[in-house]
Design a protein around this motif. Sequence first.
Motif, PDB file in Angstrom:
ATOM      1  N   ASP B  95       0.823  -1.209   0.000  1.00 13.23           N
ATOM      2  CA  ASP B  95       0.000   0.000   0.000  1.00 13.23           C
ATOM      3  C   ASP B  95       0.857   1.259   0.000  1.00 13.23           C
ATOM      4  O   ASP B  95       0.596   2.212  -0.743  1.00 13.23           O
ATOM      5  CB  ASP B  95      -0.914   0.027   1.237  1.00 13.23           C
ATOM      6  CG  ASP B  95      -2.098  -0.917   1.063  1.00 13.23           C
ATOM      7  OD1 ASP B  95      -2.208  -1.494  -0.057  1.00 13.23           O
ATOM      8  OD2 ASP B  95      -2.867  -1.078   2.018  1.00 13.23           O
ATOM      9  N   SER B  99       1.182   4.035  -2.942  1.00 14.37           N
ATOM     10  CA  SER B  99       0.905   5.455  -2.712  1.00 14.37           C
ATOM     11  C   SER B  99       2.091   6.316  -3.131  1.00 14.37           C
ATOM     12  O   SER B  99       1.934   7.387  -3.721  1.00 14.37           O
ATOM     13  CB  SER B  99       0.592   5.708  -1.237  1.00 14.37           C
ATOM     14  OG  SER B  99      -0.708   5.248  -0.953  1.00 14.37           O
ATOM     15  N   THR B 103       1.930   9.070  -5.967  1.00 14.52           N
ATOM     16  CA  THR B 103       2.293  10.450  -5.647  1.00 14.52           C
ATOM     17  C   THR B 103       3.334  10.982  -6.634  1.00 14.52           C
ATOM     18  O   THR B 103       3.225  12.102  -7.133  1.00 14.52           O
ATOM     19  CB  THR B 103       2.852  10.533  -4.212  1.00 14.52           C
ATOM     20  OG1 THR B 103       1.904   9.945  -3.326  1.00 14.52           O
ATOM     21  CG2 THR B 103       3.108  11.969  -3.803  1.00 14.52           C
ATOM     22  N   GLY B 266      -9.386   8.387  -3.429  1.00 13.10           N
ATOM     23  CA  GLY B 266      -8.267   7.451  -3.499  1.00 13.10           C
ATOM     24  C   GLY B 266      -8.459   6.330  -4.510  1.00 13.10           C
ATOM     25  O   GLY B 266      -7.504   5.691  -4.923  1.00 13.10           O
ATOM     26  N   GLN B 270      -7.227   2.067  -5.588  1.00 16.54           N
ATOM     27  CA  GLN B 270      -6.014   2.726  -5.064  1.00 16.54           C
ATOM     28  C   GLN B 270      -5.249   3.534  -6.120  1.00 16.54           C
ATOM     29  O   GLN B 270      -4.150   3.981  -5.871  1.00 16.54           O
ATOM     30  CB  GLN B 270      -5.036   1.683  -4.484  1.00 16.54           C
ATOM     31  CG  GLN B 270      -5.638   0.721  -3.513  1.00 16.54           C
ATOM     32  CD  GLN B 270      -5.782   1.332  -2.141  1.00 16.54           C
ATOM     33  OE1 GLN B 270      -4.861   1.961  -1.635  1.00 16.54           O
ATOM     34  NE2 GLN B 270      -6.941   1.185  -1.549  1.00 16.54           N
ATOM     35  N   ASN B 273      -4.596   6.951  -4.867  1.00 16.59           N
ATOM     36  CA  ASN B 273      -4.372   7.016  -3.422  1.00 16.59           C
ATOM     37  C   ASN B 273      -2.996   7.615  -3.104  1.00 16.59           C
ATOM     38  O   ASN B 273      -2.065   6.920  -2.732  1.00 16.59           O
ATOM     39  CB  ASN B 273      -4.514   5.618  -2.821  1.00 16.59           C
ATOM     40  CG  ASN B 273      -4.675   5.669  -1.312  1.00 16.59           C
ATOM     41  OD1 ASN B 273      -4.863   6.747  -0.751  1.00 16.59           O
ATOM     42  ND2 ASN B 273      -4.594   4.527  -0.676  1.00 16.59           N
ATOM     43  N   VAL B 274      -2.868   8.935  -3.273  1.00 12.89           N
ATOM     44  CA  VAL B 274      -1.589   9.611  -2.993  1.00 12.89           C
ATOM     45  C   VAL B 274      -1.304   9.557  -1.495  1.00 12.89           C
ATOM     46  O   VAL B 274      -2.198   9.278  -0.694  1.00 12.89           O
ATOM     47  CB  VAL B 274      -1.607  11.083  -3.466  1.00 12.89           C
ATOM     48  CG1 VAL B 274      -1.684  11.171  -4.981  1.00 12.89           C
ATOM     49  CG2 VAL B 274      -2.722  11.850  -2.813  1.00 12.89           C
ATOM     50  N   LEU B 275      -0.073   9.842  -1.130  1.00  8.42           N
ATOM     51  CA  LEU B 275       0.350   9.674   0.261  1.00  8.42           C
ATOM     52  C   LEU B 275      -0.512  10.439   1.251  1.00  8.42           C
ATOM     53  O   LEU B 275      -0.931   9.895   2.273  1.00  8.42           O
ATOM     54  CB  LEU B 275       1.807  10.111   0.411  1.00  8.42           C
ATOM     55  CG  LEU B 275       2.837   8.994   0.186  1.00  8.42           C
ATOM     56  CD1 LEU B 275       4.241   9.550   0.224  1.00  8.42           C
ATOM     57  CD2 LEU B 275       2.667   7.909   1.262  1.00  8.42           C
ATOM     58  N   TYR B 277      -3.531  11.364   1.011  1.00  2.76           N
ATOM     59  CA  TYR B 277      -4.847  10.750   1.166  1.00  2.76           C
ATOM     60  C   TYR B 277      -4.760   9.446   1.953  1.00  2.76           C
ATOM     61  O   TYR B 277      -5.614   9.153   2.798  1.00  2.76           O
ATOM     62  CB  TYR B 277      -5.516  10.518  -0.194  1.00  2.76           C
ATOM     63  CG  TYR B 277      -6.964  10.169  -0.012  1.00  2.76           C
ATOM     64  CD1 TYR B 277      -7.895  11.185   0.228  1.00  2.76           C
ATOM     65  CD2 TYR B 277      -7.406   8.851   0.018  1.00  2.76           C
ATOM     66  CE1 TYR B 277      -9.216  10.894   0.468  1.00  2.76           C
ATOM     67  CE2 TYR B 277      -8.731   8.543   0.260  1.00  2.76           C
ATOM     68  CZ  TYR B 277      -9.636   9.577   0.481  1.00  2.76           C
ATOM     69  OH  TYR B 277     -10.942   9.291   0.730  1.00  2.76           O
ATOM     70  N   ALA B 278      -3.693   8.695   1.712  1.00  2.11           N
ATOM     71  CA  ALA B 278      -3.498   7.441   2.437  1.00  2.11           C
ATOM     72  C   ALA B 278      -3.345   7.703   3.931  1.00  2.11           C
ATOM     73  O   ALA B 278      -3.880   6.964   4.764  1.00  2.11           O
ATOM     74  CB  ALA B 278      -2.273   6.709   1.883  1.00  2.11           C
TER      75      ALA B 278
END
Lengths: 362, 322
Positions: B95, B99, B103, B266, B270, B273-275, B277-278
């Motif tokens: 994950d 991300s 990103t 996100g 995924q 799902n940038v950092l 947002y994660a």
Amino acid sequence: MAQVALKEVTKRFGDVEAVRDVSLEVEDQEFLVLLGPSGCGKSTVLRLIAGLDTPTEGIIEIGDRVVNDIEPQERDVAMVFQSYALYPQMTARRNIEFPLKNRGTPKDERERRVHEVADALELTEVLDRRPAQMSGGQRQRVALARAIVRRPEAFLMDEPLSNLDAKLRTQTRTELIELQRRLETTVIYVTHDQVEGMTMGHRVAVMDRGVLQQVARPTEIYDHPANLFVAGFIGNPPMNTITGSPHSQNGDLVIDTVGGSIPLTPAQQDAVRRSGVTTVVAGVRPEHVVLDPDGPIDATVAVVEALGYEYHVVCRLDDGQQVIIRLPAEAVVPREGEDVHLGADPIRLHLFDAATGHGLAQ
Amino acid sequence: MSVTHPFERLKPDRLHDESVGKGSRTPRSRRRRRMMELLLAFGLLLPSLVIFGVFVFYPLIRQIYLSFFLTPPFPGEPNHYVGLSQIQQVLSSHDFLNSLWVTLLFVLYTVPAGLILGLLLAVLAHQQLAGIRFFRTVFSSTVATSVAVASVIFFTLLNPQVGLFSYLFGTQGQLSVLDDPRWALLAVSVVTVWQNLGLSFIIMSAGLQAVPDDLLEASRIDGARAWARMRHVILPMLSPTLFFAIVVGTILSLEAFGQIDILTAGGPLQHTNVLVYAIYDQVFNEDNDGRAAVMTVALFLITLVFTLFQIWLLERRVTYER
């Protein structure tokens, strides 16, 4: 190398007329100085020739082609800016070489020419420095080198010496004259400095408020100014002017002034009669005014300025009009507050119409 | 009777004192003076130190601290210290790596495009043309829109049923690009570029204004055509601006959140799902402060390294001389 001609050129910026109806021909290989106070339109004329501005009316020719619709990059003129406008991120070498690069000159040819020019202008040692690492004089020479390296039809220079200190300016002035003679090229040089105008140009074109006042050799401009503006602008201290009205005295025409009556030569009398002017400005250069007990003008000495090599004696007439006399260092100088009589050889007199400022033909 | 010259009386006696300069004060009084100066300096800095301390330094240290503690799966149980094991586990997790990749792609999609478009518009708007003021206003107008507004506008435009784009591209009724794993990140990037364009345009315009006119005129007389002028005069003079825009733009992109939250949350799968947002997801949906803390510190370090790298790479190419 080519001649440059402006024909009835007018340039307006909105409602402001920067240049009005200027016609001017610059000969091939001539050094022409455009001289005038700031805001007189001389820089605009230069920009019109360069193509940075387009004329509202009139025709501009370089060589034998009309260049009105030709972009600056196609005109084959070079320009030296007052600020030098060097590219700050480039070394002197790359600055000088830039115009050649833009024209696709081959590399070895480029190098050869840069070295040639750098040699002539003593820039070889600073070729790898950037503008910020050079002195003002060096920057000025790089700007010059960048213009010369292209061998353009004509050089345009916009006050190139005004950012140098006084000593360097005098030296560079002489070098520029020599350079122009050696390159045998057409130069149009803008300045507000009358000394540069008088010493550098084959001819001087004096401008004021967008209008060309007089175009002539420097001595001609000094000895025979076409109007009051030129008379007052050229010369330091400026020409003395006294206002008066023509008056007949025993059959001779004289100019009646506050200080007394100024006699005229027969030719001058004819000129005044023919013009029918009722108020005349009589002008005489400070070096031509003499202290003469029999002189026609009464004045009082206000200030004596000693410059070492000469004196400037500032006198006032009764109504406050000022007359400056230039006296050699060895002369006997009157005291301040002393009443004196002033005279001048009538031949040295310049007469102008007070209303229009035009010179009265003699 | 000796008469003192009026100015003589004004001279302080110390000027005649040979001992002035060195050793006129004791070392102790000098040390005291320096202490006072130091106290004054701290006193003046105190208000900003407090604000930075509360909102920056304390949270940063707290995050680093938290990243050593495992958040238990059930609420109410105490966190317990696990050392570096959680950090290692998170950083090597699929994950996190996903991300990170997303990103980086997002930065790659948004920063150069935003920069080039902003520069292009600025060059266009720099021309002296009729009605150019109107276009300058239009070009900079996205500055006045928030991320939320921009997102909602594009959300509507991209809507598969009623959206204008879907209509124009003939994709009505099909899967929205925002739900399509192949296109979602690109779509979010486009929104971001559009939203940042106003700022980019204003920064580039300001940079262009600062290019001296006589340099441009000199280059025209020197025979430079539009492209040569751009390359040899405008870009070098603009280099400090470009440098600033690249660094700040990258940081802004690394921190992007609002548009992703509104447009895709996100997803899909995924792919957006940038950092940031994660991290948000871990804290507010998963209640896992520990994992979030690890990622936060990681993002901080990545941003720092990116910025230092850019400074190292770019700054020597920047001309500050005028």
